[in-house]
Scaffold this motif. Structure first.
Motif, PDB file in Angstrom:
ATOM      1  N   GLY A 195       0.898  -1.346  -0.231  1.00  0.00           N
ATOM      2  CA  GLY A 195       0.003  -0.050  -0.086  1.00  0.00           C
ATOM      3  C   GLY A 195       0.942   1.408   0.112  1.00  0.00           C
ATOM      4  N   GLY A 196       1.679   1.444  -1.126  1.00  0.00           N
ATOM      5  CA  GLY A 196       2.587   2.492  -1.228  1.00  0.00           C
ATOM      6  C   GLY A 196       3.880   2.305  -0.690  1.00  0.00           C
ATOM      7  N   SER A 197       4.995   3.143  -0.892  1.00  0.00           N
ATOM      8  CA  SER A 197       6.268   2.923  -0.216  1.00  0.00           C
ATOM      9  C   SER A 197       6.980   4.186  -0.358  1.00  0.00           C
ATOM     10  N   PHE A 198       7.176   4.420  -1.478  1.00  0.00           N
ATOM     11  CA  PHE A 198       7.678   6.017  -1.534  1.00  0.00           C
ATOM     12  C   PHE A 198       9.327   5.808  -1.159  1.00  0.00           C
ATOM     13  N   GLY A 199       9.756   4.670  -0.861  1.00  0.00           N
ATOM     14  CA  GLY A 199      11.051   4.490  -0.484  1.00  0.00           C
ATOM     15  C   GLY A 199      11.043   3.897   0.839  1.00  0.00           C
ATOM     16  N   ARG A 200      10.130   4.041   1.483  1.00  0.00           N
ATOM     17  CA  ARG A 200       9.865   3.615   2.784  1.00  0.00           C
ATOM     18  C   ARG A 200      10.196   2.040   3.126  1.00  0.00           C
ATOM     19  N   ARG A 201       9.701   1.264   2.382  1.00  0.00           N
ATOM     20  CA  ARG A 201       9.675  -0.293   2.223  1.00  0.00           C
ATOM     21  C   ARG A 201      11.230  -0.678   1.900  1.00  0.00           C
ATOM     22  N   ALA A 202      12.129   0.081   1.466  1.00  0.00           N
ATOM     23  CA  ALA A 202      13.274  -0.338   1.105  1.00  0.00           C
ATOM     24  C   ALA A 202      14.536   0.305   1.886  1.00  0.00           C
ATOM     25  N   THR A 203      14.644  -0.372   3.099  1.00  0.00           N
ATOM     26  CA  THR A 203      15.675   0.076   4.021  1.00  0.00           C
ATOM     27  C   THR A 203      16.625  -0.972   4.063  1.00  0.00           C
ATOM     28  N   PRO A 204      18.059  -0.399   4.033  1.00  0.00           N
ATOM     29  CA  PRO A 204      19.238  -1.247   3.661  1.00  0.00           C
ATOM     30  C   PRO A 204      19.359  -2.071   4.854  1.00  0.00           C
ATOM     31  N   VAL A 205      18.717  -1.820   6.056  1.00  0.00           N
ATOM     32  CA  VAL A 205      18.843  -2.693   7.180  1.00  0.00           C
ATOM     33  C   VAL A 205      17.516  -3.477   7.638  1.00  0.00           C
ATOM     34  N   LEU A 244      23.647   6.914   1.256  1.00  0.00           N
ATOM     35  CA  LEU A 244      24.157   5.434   0.316  1.00  0.00           C
ATOM     36  C   LEU A 244      25.631   5.129   1.218  1.00  0.00           C
ATOM     37  N   LEU A 245      26.334   6.269   1.420  1.00  0.00           N
ATOM     38  CA  LEU A 245      27.676   6.079   2.048  1.00  0.00           C
ATOM     39  C   LEU A 245      27.441   5.083   3.419  1.00  0.00           C
ATOM     40  N   ASN A 246      28.205   4.271   3.769  1.00  0.00           N
ATOM     41  CA  ASN A 246      27.989   3.440   5.156  1.00  0.00           C
ATOM     42  C   ASN A 246      26.877   2.401   5.022  1.00  0.00           C
ATOM     43  N   THR A 247      26.147   2.325   3.971  1.00  0.00           N
ATOM     44  CA  THR A 247      25.415   1.141   3.629  1.00  0.00           C
ATOM     45  C   THR A 247      26.229  -0.145   2.857  1.00  0.00           C
ATOM     46  N   PRO A 248      25.824  -1.393   3.070  1.00  0.00           N
ATOM     47  CA  PRO A 248      26.411  -2.211   2.289  1.00  0.00           C
ATOM     48  C   PRO A 248      26.032  -2.209   0.931  1.00  0.00           C
ATOM     49  N   MET A 249      25.324  -1.307   0.279  1.00  0.00           N
ATOM     50  CA  MET A 249      24.882  -1.149  -1.013  1.00  0.00           C
ATOM     51  C   MET A 249      25.579  -0.198  -1.903  1.00  0.00           C
ATOM     52  N   VAL A 250      26.735   0.147  -1.307  1.00  0.00           N
ATOM     53  CA  VAL A 250      27.728   1.034  -1.827  1.00  0.00           C
ATOM     54  C   VAL A 250      28.834   0.717  -2.356  1.00  0.00           C
TER      55      VAL A 250
END
Ligand code: FES
Ligand code: FES
Lengths: 723, 153
Positions: A390-400, A465-471
């Motif tokens: 039901g929507g996200s706008f980015g909120r459901r995609a946390t690196p943790v 993005l820095l300090n996340t494992p995605m970088v």
């Protein structure tokens, strides 16, 4: 069940999982062969009644991905649109990774861009198998076979897909299937394809995670620290014991919160109200908004990282000293909550080998890695059953994987055998952090003879993005957070002597990408300042922009293209009496969008009457979905820029729910006209790019109407009133 | 306590603690999950149902106040206005994430049932309590006008 909770190992766990999952895979590994259950490949299944089931590797948060992926398959397969359905893929990065990330997940407006060839190839491969099967069973040449609207024909013979799947050779080796030429497209780029998710969403039958119930499930809510970074010291459940349906309360092993269990959601919520807690705030964020703003402003004077290749602050400074005129602006942006309509939640239940999540899951690979680590099970034993989000706008995609971690810990605390539904309320959502960070910008632009000669830009925001494992290692080394600098340090305007100095403030407040990420603020800063430069050099804002985009590279041409189209369609410069226009143009996620905002004033209050939008997203797979995303992106951006902000008193969030984080409503919504540029470029995303230009376009219209610039956001903070 | 009411045309009796909002009873005791939780404070309209034909926010309607009434949820809507609204929503592909849409549709049905030819101002008034975070408002407005045309025949 023991739980591992060190944050570092969470991250390592998710990285290792991501890495292990992608090793040794051929990019076309999924186009293998058919099986008796009608599975023609990882993306297409044919049911006996001839229905084509498209397996969506991306989740659906409303952005239209399921419709887009189905279109790609149906196009190459010449399927009847009415007989195409979609299901969500399981968590399995080997087959379903996002080709832009290398892990399974949706974000950065990449869903259609990374799937465009993959899903078309899957459709074409399925077609090839069906043609082969038909040729064999009818004893005719493959070249004599045609497919139209899911009906396979050769001469007098005809059959639907379902009648042919039995004859498909499961061992069939597929070469590279031949794709259609764009001139042969019957579905891609055409209007009239209804969204695949509409029927279920208008009769209440669409299933979201909050609607999932599994037998024996208990409900959990959390008490989190009222200030970011606080630690739970003690709690009392005495009063909760009399709440009907209360089960238990247990502290998270991280001391970041207390899980409250109830027989149903209401019982858990009532019990939560009755529980008292004490916290240690010694390393928490204890500052108020004013202090945080002052801190961010002070850092503008202490740039640490140069974000422009070859940028040279001292050189730019020298140029500015010799300029005729310096245009200056300092801007402050507040933290923003995403506030997706469905509050965060998920269900976790035990399976034979591990656990299963029911979730509107944006990043299955991260969930597998993080939860596998917490529960000490192999990530592949963390199943994810994706349902509508039901929507996200980015909120459901946390690196943790924040809410999945909470659910996993709650599940383990109860003994690891009882299914748990973890629910966030709207208050939890508004106060729960993971905000678009607070941001400060300062621009000083030197002009000589009306021309830009130097630009000293400063940017202060907590890195995303820095300090996340995605970088990547490369980005880490550069020290430039691309998700913060994007839209400024890579501007396509021809600006000589540009320096972008960045600093990352320290705060325990968790931050996150918010629909269009860095562009949420960089577009506003850039397009406001460009408008000020136009004013200072006495040029029309469109003319100045076109002049700065005249270099002839492709980005500049496409930006100029949408700019001219929006200006023409909005009748730029010819606003009716009492109407005022502002314009902005921005590239984000490889899509180019220009917007003209047209406003009127009633007793000094602004009414946003109309927005004209021009978008160039390369090949447009579903024009109506693109229009919908522009309309929605404009509305989402508009509400936030008008009046949304997260503020703090001694570290405690002042807002709590919609009455004080007032969302855009129907009476605020302008008329929106969307114009799509015809293009043969590869398709790019549309979920986010509609957002960035609307704020500055509105601000520029307000300046036109009132002579006042908006430097502090939301606009209500700068004294703007809305009807 | 045991509460008896009519739900989508059928008599039901539920056991619930007094003070429980109708929303949670519908969703978790009766399994009707089309009615959504968005705010819990009567501010978003995602939980809209019809109580004796009038739209109410079920998150802020206590179960004891529902005794002996008739409740209609998105799963049970019927009639000319409902049909026109759902047809228009389908035709214009209004939905995005869809989470708010049950509530939008319940409010729109009530608007058209009481005002067959609403103006833009009427729509603002009737739909202002229904939030759509995906901002599908342009299409909601167009779909309500379209539904009014369908009803006119
Ligand atoms: S949940 Fe009832 S109005 Fe928002
Ligand atoms: S469609 Fe997503 S909230 Fe309305």
């Amino acid at each position: 069940m023991t739980i591992d909770t060190s944050r570092r190992t969470f991250l390592k766990g998710s990285l290792a999982a991501g890495g292990a999952l992608i090793i040794g895979l051929r990019p076309d590994g999924q186009l293998a062969a058919a099986t008796a259950d009608g599975h023609l490949n990882a993306f297409v299944r044919i049911l006996p009644d001839g229905t084509v089931e498209v397996i969506a590797k991306h989740f659906e948060m409303g952005q239209g991905t399921t419709t887009g992926l189905a279109t790609l398959v149906a196009e190459e397969l010449d399927a009847d649109w009415g007989r195409v359905s979609t299901v969500f893929a399981p968590a399995d990065a080997a087959r379903y990774k996002n080709l832009a990330f290398g892990a399974q997940g949706t974000g950065g407006s990449t869903a259609i861009a990374n799937s465009y060839l993959q899903y078309r190839k899957a459709g074409a491969a399925a077609r090839k198998l069906i043609v082969e099967a038909a040729a064999k069973s009818w004893g005719v040449a493959e070249t004599s076979i045609s497919i139209d609207n899911s009906i396979v024909r050769s001469g007098e013979k005809s059959a639907h897909f379902g009648e042919l799947i039995g004859g498909i050779d499961a061992q069939s080796e597929l070469g590279e299937p031949t794709l259609k030429e764009p001139s042969q497209f019957k579905l891609i780029g055409k209007d009239g394809l209804s969204r695949k998710d509409t029927p279920q969403k208008i009769n209440g039958s669409a299933k979201f995670a909050l609607d999932v119930a599994v037998p024996g499930m208990v409900h959990a809510v959390l008490i989190r620290s009222p200030r970011f970074g606080g630690k739970l010291v003690s709690f009392s459940v005495e009063k909760a014991k009399s709440v009907p349906g209360y089960i238990d309360a247990k502290p998270l092993p991280t001391n970041g919160g207390l899980v409250v269990f109830g027989r149903n959601t209401w019982a858990a919520l009532q019990a939560r109200e009755a529980i008292t807690t004490e916290w240690d705030f010694s390393s928490a964020e204890n500052r108020s908004s004013k202090q945080l703003i002052d801190y961010h402003r002070s850092l503008l004077d202490q740039p640490k990282v140069q974000a422009v290749k070859g940028g040279d602050l001292a050189g730019t400074d020298a140029v500015l000293k010799g300029a005729d005129q310096v245009v200056e602006a300092e801007l402050i942006f507040p933290p923003l909550a995403h506030a997706p309509m469905e509050p965060l939640n998920c269900v976790i239940e035990p399976t034979e080998k591990g656990v299963r999540f029911h979730d509107g899951c944006q990043f299955p690979s991260i969930v597998q890695g993080v939860v596998g680590h917490i529960l000490k099970i192999d990530p592949s034993n963390v199943e994810v059953k994706t349902v509508f989000a039901g929507g996200s706008f980015g909120r459901r995609a946390t690196p943790v994987a924040d809410y999945h971690s909470e659910a996993a810990m709650a599940f383990a605390l109860l003994g690891g055998k009882t299914p748990v539904k973890l629910v966030w309320t709207r208050e939890d959502d508004i106060r729960g952090g993971f905000y678009r960070p607070m941001v400060a910008h300062r621009a000083r632009v030197g002009l000589k003879g009306g021309k830009i000669v130097g630009w000293d830009h400063r940017l202060v925001a907590k890195a995303l993005l820095l300090n996340t494992p995605m970088v990547s290692e490369e980005v880490k080394k550069s020290g430039v957070d691309p998700a913060t600098a994007e839209g400024i340090n890579d501007t396509h305007y021809a600006i000589p002597g540009m320096s972008v100095g960045m600093v990352y403030p320290e705060t325990p407040m968790p931050v996150l990408w918010w629909r269009s990420v860095g562009h949420t603020h960089t577009a506003f800063a850039m397009e406001t300042v460009i408008d000020m430069v136009a004013e200072a050099s006495k040029m029309d804002p469109v003319e100045l922009r076109l002049q700065l985009l005249a270099g002839g590279d492709k980005d500049q041409q496409r930006l100029a293209g949408v700019l001219k189209l929006a200006a023409e369609k909005a009748q730029w410069g010819k606003a009716a009496d009492g109407r005022f226009q502002g314009i902005a143009v921005h590239k984000s996620f490889n899509t180019y969008v220009a917007e003209v905002a047209e406003i009127s004033l009633k007793d000094g209050a602004v009414k946003v009457e109309k927005v004209t939008c021009a978008v160039d997203c390369g090949v447009c797979v579903n024009p109506d979905v693109v229009r919908a995303q522009m309309e929605g992106g404009i509305g989402y951006g508009l509400g936030a820029i008008m009046r949304n902000e997260i503020t703090f008193t001694d570290g405690v969030v002042d807002q709590s729910n919609f009455p004080d984080y007032e969302p855009i409503r129907i009476n605020d919504m302008p008329q929106v006209d969307v114009h799509i540029v015809a293009s043969a470029e590869p398709p790019s995303g549309v979920g986010e790019p509609g957002v960035p230009p609307i704020g500055p376009a509105l601000a520029n219209a307000i300046h036109k109407a009132t002579g006042k610039r908006v430097f502090e956001l939301p606009m209500t903070r700068s004294g703007v009133k809305f009807v | 306590m045991a509460i008896k009411f009519n739900l989508n045309g059928n008599d039901v009796t539920v056991e619930a603690a007094s003070g429980t909002p109708l929303l949670w009873v519908l969703r978790e005791e009766l399994g009707l999950t089309g009615t959504k939780f968005g705010c819990g404070v009567a501010s978003c309209g995602a939980c809209t149902v019809h109580l004796n034909g009038e739209p109410v926010r079920s998150c802020s309607t206590l179960i004891e106040d529902v005794a002996n009434t008739s409740v209609t949820t998105i799963e049970g809507v019927k009639g000319a206005a409902a049909k026109a609204v759902q047809t228009a929503w389908q035709k214009l592909d209004v939905v995005q994430c869809g989470y708010c849409q049950s509530g939008q549709i319940m409010s729109a049905i009530n608007l058209l049932a009481t005002n067959p030819k609403p103006t833009d101002a009427d729509i603002d008034e009737a739909m202002g309590g229904n939030v759509c975070r995906c901002a599908t408002y342009v299409r909601i407005r167009a779909a309500i006008h379209h539904a009014a045309e369908i009803m006119e025949g």
